[in-house]
Write a protein that holds these residues in place. Structure first.
Motif, short mmCIF file in Angstrom:
data_model
loop_
_atom_site.label_atom_id
_atom_site.label_comp_id
_atom_site.label_asym_id
_atom_site.label_seq_id
_atom_site.Cartn_x
_atom_site.Cartn_y
_atom_site.Cartn_z
N ARG A 159 20.36 -22.88 13.36
CA ARG A 159 21.40 -22.85 12.30
C ARG A 159 22.02 -23.75 11.82
NH1 ARG A 159 21.43 -17.77 9.87
NH2 ARG A 159 20.01 -15.99 11.15
N PRO A 160 22.01 -24.24 10.88
CA PRO A 160 23.07 -25.29 10.45
C PRO A 160 24.45 -24.77 10.30
CG PRO A 160 21.92 -24.43 8.41
CD PRO A 160 21.33 -23.66 9.64
N LYS A 161 25.37 -25.68 10.90
CA LYS A 161 26.70 -25.01 10.61
C LYS A 161 27.29 -25.47 9.32
CE LYS A 161 29.41 -25.33 14.26
NZ LYS A 161 30.30 -25.70 15.10
N ILE A 162 26.96 -24.64 8.38
CA ILE A 162 27.65 -24.66 6.84
C ILE A 162 28.43 -23.44 6.41
CG2 ILE A 162 25.31 -24.31 6.05
CD1 ILE A 162 25.90 -26.27 3.70
N ASP A 163 29.42 -23.30 5.99
CA ASP A 163 30.22 -22.27 5.56
C ASP A 163 29.64 -22.09 3.73
OD1 ASP A 163 31.80 -20.18 4.70
OD2 ASP A 163 33.55 -21.01 5.32
N LEU A 164 28.87 -21.33 3.66
CA LEU A 164 28.36 -21.17 2.32
C LEU A 164 29.43 -20.57 1.43
CD1 LEU A 164 24.58 -19.56 2.90
CD2 LEU A 164 25.57 -22.40 2.47
N SER A 165 30.40 -19.98 1.80
CA SER A 165 31.60 -19.25 1.05
C SER A 165 32.18 -20.21 0.39
CB SER A 165 32.46 -18.31 1.98
OG SER A 165 33.02 -19.03 2.97
N CYS A 166 32.24 -21.61 1.20
CA CYS A 166 32.85 -22.78 0.45
C CYS A 166 32.30 -23.37 -0.83
CB CYS A 166 33.27 -23.96 1.54
SG CYS A 166 34.19 -23.32 2.81
N TYR A 167 31.32 -22.76 -1.45
CA TYR A 167 30.52 -23.30 -2.58
C TYR A 167 30.37 -22.15 -3.43
CZ TYR A 167 29.08 -26.66 0.87
OH TYR A 167 28.95 -27.71 1.92
N SER A 168 30.63 -22.56 -4.86
CA SER A 168 30.03 -21.66 -5.96
C SER A 168 28.58 -21.99 -6.02
CB SER A 168 30.94 -21.70 -7.14
OG SER A 168 30.84 -23.17 -7.71
N CYS A 169 27.92 -21.03 -6.67
CA CYS A 169 26.51 -21.40 -6.91
C CYS A 169 26.02 -20.77 -8.43
CB CYS A 169 25.80 -20.37 -5.90
SG CYS A 169 23.89 -20.77 -5.75
N ARG A 170 25.39 -21.52 -9.00
CA ARG A 170 25.29 -21.46 -10.54
C ARG A 170 23.89 -21.86 -11.06
NH1 ARG A 170 27.50 -20.01 -15.42
NH2 ARG A 170 26.95 -21.29 -17.43
N ALA A 171 22.90 -21.26 -11.62
CA ALA A 171 21.60 -21.60 -12.10
C ALA A 171 21.86 -21.93 -13.53
CB ALA A 171 20.63 -20.65 -11.90
N VAL A 172 21.31 -23.04 -13.86
CA VAL A 172 21.08 -23.31 -15.33
C VAL A 172 19.82 -23.81 -15.81
CG1 VAL A 172 23.67 -24.04 -15.48
CG2 VAL A 172 21.79 -25.89 -14.88
N ILE A 173 19.72 -23.88 -17.03
CA ILE A 173 18.60 -24.43 -17.76
C ILE A 173 18.81 -25.87 -17.89
CG2 ILE A 173 16.64 -24.56 -19.58
CD1 ILE A 173 16.79 -21.54 -19.64
N ASP A 174 18.31 -26.63 -17.27
CA ASP A 174 18.73 -28.31 -17.46
C ASP A 174 18.22 -28.99 -18.67
OD1 ASP A 174 20.47 -30.36 -16.39
OD2 ASP A 174 18.52 -31.58 -16.06
N LEU A 175 17.04 -28.49 -18.99
CA LEU A 175 16.42 -29.26 -19.86
C LEU A 175 14.82 -28.23 -20.49
CD1 LEU A 175 15.02 -32.87 -20.10
CD2 LEU A 175 13.16 -31.10 -20.29
N ILE A 176 14.76 -28.50 -21.67
CA ILE A 176 13.47 -27.67 -22.01
C ILE A 176 12.70 -28.63 -23.06
CG2 ILE A 176 14.70 -26.70 -24.21
CD1 ILE A 176 13.08 -24.00 -23.66
N GLU A 177 11.54 -28.61 -23.12
CA GLU A 177 10.61 -29.08 -24.11
C GLU A 177 9.78 -28.12 -25.09
OE1 GLU A 177 8.58 -33.18 -23.30
OE2 GLU A 177 6.82 -31.64 -23.20
N LEU A 178 10.03 -28.24 -25.98
CA LEU A 178 9.36 -27.40 -27.07
C LEU A 178 8.30 -28.18 -27.74
CD1 LEU A 178 12.37 -25.50 -28.89
CD2 LEU A 178 10.90 -24.70 -26.68
N ARG A 179 6.99 -27.63 -27.99
CA ARG A 179 6.00 -27.85 -28.78
C ARG A 179 5.90 -27.21 -30.25
NH1 ARG A 179 1.84 -27.18 -25.74
NH2 ARG A 179 0.99 -25.51 -26.98
N ILE A 180 6.15 -27.87 -31.15
CA ILE A 180 6.29 -27.22 -32.37
C ILE A 180 5.15 -27.65 -33.65
CG2 ILE A 180 7.67 -26.96 -34.31
CD1 ILE A 180 10.07 -27.58 -32.49
N ASP A 181 4.55 -26.72 -33.76
CA ASP A 181 3.65 -26.96 -35.08
C ASP A 181 4.01 -26.64 -36.26
OD1 ASP A 181 1.33 -27.80 -33.25
OD2 ASP A 181 1.21 -25.59 -32.56
N LEU A 182 4.31 -27.67 -37.22
CA LEU A 182 4.51 -27.39 -38.60
C LEU A 182 3.75 -26.96 -39.52
CD1 LEU A 182 7.21 -30.69 -38.85
CD2 LEU A 182 7.36 -28.02 -37.81
N THR A 183 3.83 -26.32 -40.59
CA THR A 183 3.01 -26.31 -41.39
C THR A 183 2.37 -27.04 -42.44
OG1 THR A 183 4.75 -25.36 -43.27
CG2 THR A 183 3.38 -23.70 -41.71
N LYS A 184 3.48 -28.16 -42.57
CA LYS A 184 2.96 -29.69 -43.30
C LYS A 184 3.35 -30.68 -42.35
CE LYS A 184 7.28 -28.88 -45.81
NZ LYS A 184 8.02 -28.80 -47.12
#
Length: 418
Positions: A65-90
Motif C-alpha cells: 500500500r502507498p503511504k498517502i492520505d487521500l483525505s488531503c485531496y479534493s476530487c472533482r471530475a470534469v468534461i475537459d473537451l468535447i468535439e461535435l460533428r455537425i451536419d448543416l442543411t446548407k
C-alpha cells in the motif's frame, strides 16, 4: 514479507529504493524525480500488510500500500473537451460556423470542415471545458442560422478527474502523480498495441519523449525487457504520462495540471493560480469507444452513466506478493517477488502485469515440453495448483481511491443531467 534475510540492504533502481529489512517488514520507497532538476524530490513510501482477504488465491500473500492520505485531496471530475460533428442543411465556410459559435459563447472555439475544403456542410467544433448549457446554446445558434440535418454527433470526449491538495503543496501533487501512474490499470494489451505502450513526454519535438519499458539502444525484444527492470524509466512528475496510442479509441494520460486551455501549436495557455494546481488523470474517448458506452449524439450526454466509467476506465489496483514461510523454496520465491516489486515500483501495474504475462507464457511453454518428455518415458507431470496466479488473479481493488473517483464521476453526471 518479500524477503526475510537477517540483514538490511538497499538497492537502487532509477530512483526506486528497496529496503529489505529483518523480520516481517519490507519498506519500499520511490524517489519521484522531475525533468526540472531544481524541483525538490518527493519520496513515495510503500508498506506491506496482510491482505485481509479470505479467498484462496490470497493465501500466503501480502499487499503493498502507498503511504498517502487521500483525505488531503479534493476530487472533482470534469468534461475537459468535447468535439461535435455537425451536419448543416446548407453549405458554408468554416469561418462563419466559428463566428456563430464564438458569438454564442463569447469565446474562441476551433472549427474544421469535413472533409477539409473551402465550403462544406459538415464541420467539427471543439470546445474546452464546456458545460451542457453552453452546448445547447451552440446547437440553437447553428440551427437558427444554417439549419441542422440531425442532432450533433459527439466524435471525441475528454473526461478528467482532478486531485487538488486541500492545502496547496507540490509534494502532495507529486505524491498523487506517483500513485496514479503506478496503480492505474487500464484495459490495454501492451504486447499487441506497441504504439500504445506507457510513455511520457515533457516537451514537443523529437527527443522529448520516452517509453517506460525498454530502451531504444537495447537490442532486447519487448518481451525480454518486460522480464527485467534494467532498461525501465519511471515517468518524471513534471512530464505527461500516456497509455494508448493517439489514434486509438481510448487514450489515458496523467499530468501535473498547472496550466489551462493550453494550445501547444500556438504556444498559448492560461497560467493557473497555485490554489488551482492539481494532479489530473484524463481519458480521451474517440467515436468507437463512445458508441460502446452508449453515447452517439449530444442528446445522449445527459443520460450517460458517468459513474460506471470508473470500473473500466479509471480502475485502480493494489499489488500483492507471495510471502512464503521458511523452507527450501523460500529463497527462490523471495528472489522472484523482489524482481516483481522492482518492476512495479518503476513501471506500475502495467509493468507488473506485463512481466507476469511473459513469465507465465514461458512457464507454460516449458511445462508443455516437460509433459512431452515425461510421456516418452511413461511418467506423468504432477498437476498444477489451479489457484489465482499472476497479476490478474492476485490483485486487490484500491477501494478508497476507486470510491473517490466513482463519487466524482457521479457528481459530474448529476451536473450534466440538470
Amino acid at each position: 514479507m518479500l524477503v526475510h534475510h537477517a540483514f538490511e540492504s538497499t538497492q537502487h533502481l532509477y530512483g526506486a529504493h528497496l529496503i529489505l529489512q529483518q523480520g516481517h517488514t519490507v519498506r519500499l520507497e520511490v524517489a519521484l524525480t522531475a525533468v526540472d532538476k531544481a524541483r525538490p524530490v518527493t519520496v513515495l513510501h510503500y508498506v506491506s500488510a496482510p491482505t485481509g482477504m479470505a479467498q484462496a488465491r490470497f493465501n500466503g500473500r501480502v499487499v503493498l500500500r502507498p503511504k498517502i492520505d487521500l483525505s488531503c485531496y479534493s476530487c472533482r471530475a470534469v468534461i475537459d473537451l468535447i468535439e461535435l460533428r455537425i451536419d448543416l442543411t446548407k453549405p458554408t465556410q468554416w469561418k462563419w460556423v466559428k463566428f456563430e459559435v464564438d458569438k454564442a459563447l463569447g469565446g474562441n472555439c476551433f472549427v474544421e470542415s469535413v472533409p477539409s475544403r473551402t465550403v462544406s456542410q459538415t464541420f467539427t467544433v471543439r470546445l474546452q471545458e464546456p458545460v451542457i448549457e453552453e452546448l445547447r446554446l451552440v446547437v440553437s445558434a447553428l440551427r437558427a442560422v444554417f439549419g441542422l440535418e440531425a442532432e450533433p454527433a459527439i466524435s471525441e470526449l475528454e473526461i478528467s478527474v482532478d486531485f487538488r491538495p486541500v492545502t496547496p503543496d507540490q509534494a502532495a501533487r507529486d505524491l498523487m502523480f506517483g500513485v496514479l501512474v503506478r496503480h492505474h490499470l487500464p484495459e490495454i494489451n501492451i504486447f499487441e498495441e506497441s504504439r500504445g505502450r506507457p510513455r511520457y513526454a515533457w516537451a514537443r519535438g523529437k527527443g522529448n519523449s520516452s517509453f517506460v519499458f525498454g530502451d531504444r539502444k537495447t537490442t532486447n525484444s519487448f518481451e525480454k525487457n518486460m522480464l527485467t527492470s534494467e532498461h525501465d524509466r519511471q515517468p518524471p512528475v513534471d512530464a505527461t504520462y500516456y497509455v494508448g496510442a493517439e489514434e486509438s479509441s481510448v487514450q489515458w494520460s496523467v499530468m501535473d495540471k498547472v496550466k489551462d486551455k493550453q494550445n501547444i501549436g500556438a504556444g498559448t495557455f492560461v497560467a493557473l493560480p497555485e490554489v488551482d494546481w492539481r494532479t489530473r488523470i484524463e481519458v480521451t474517448f474517440k467515436e468507437e469507444a463512445l458508441r460502446k458506452v452508449g453515447v452517439n449524439t449530444l442528446g445522449d450526454l445527459p443520460e450517460m452513466d458517468f459513474a460506471r466509467l470508473q470500473r473500466k476506465f479509471f480502475n485502480f489496483k493494489l499489488a500483492t506478493f507471495e510471502a512464503r514461510p521458511p523452507g527450501r523454496l523460500k529463497a527462490i520465491s523471495d528472489a522472484i517477488e523482489l524482481l516483481r516489486a522492482k518492476k512495479f515500483l518503476v513501471g506500475g501495474f502495467l509493468g507488473l502485469a506485463g512481466r507476469d504475462t511473459v513469465r507465465s507464457t514461458k512457464r507454460a511453454d516449458t511445462r508443455a515440453d516437460l509433459i512431452e518428455q515425461f510421456r516418452l518415458v511413461g511418467r506423468r507431470v504432477p498437476r498444477q495448483l489451479r489457484r489465482g496466479t499472476g497479476t490478474s488473479g492476485t490483485t486487490m481493488a484500491f477501494a478508497e481511491l476507486n470510491k473517490l473517483v466513482e463519487t466524482a464521476l457521479r457528481h459530474l453526471g448529476e451536473r450534466v443531467s440538470r
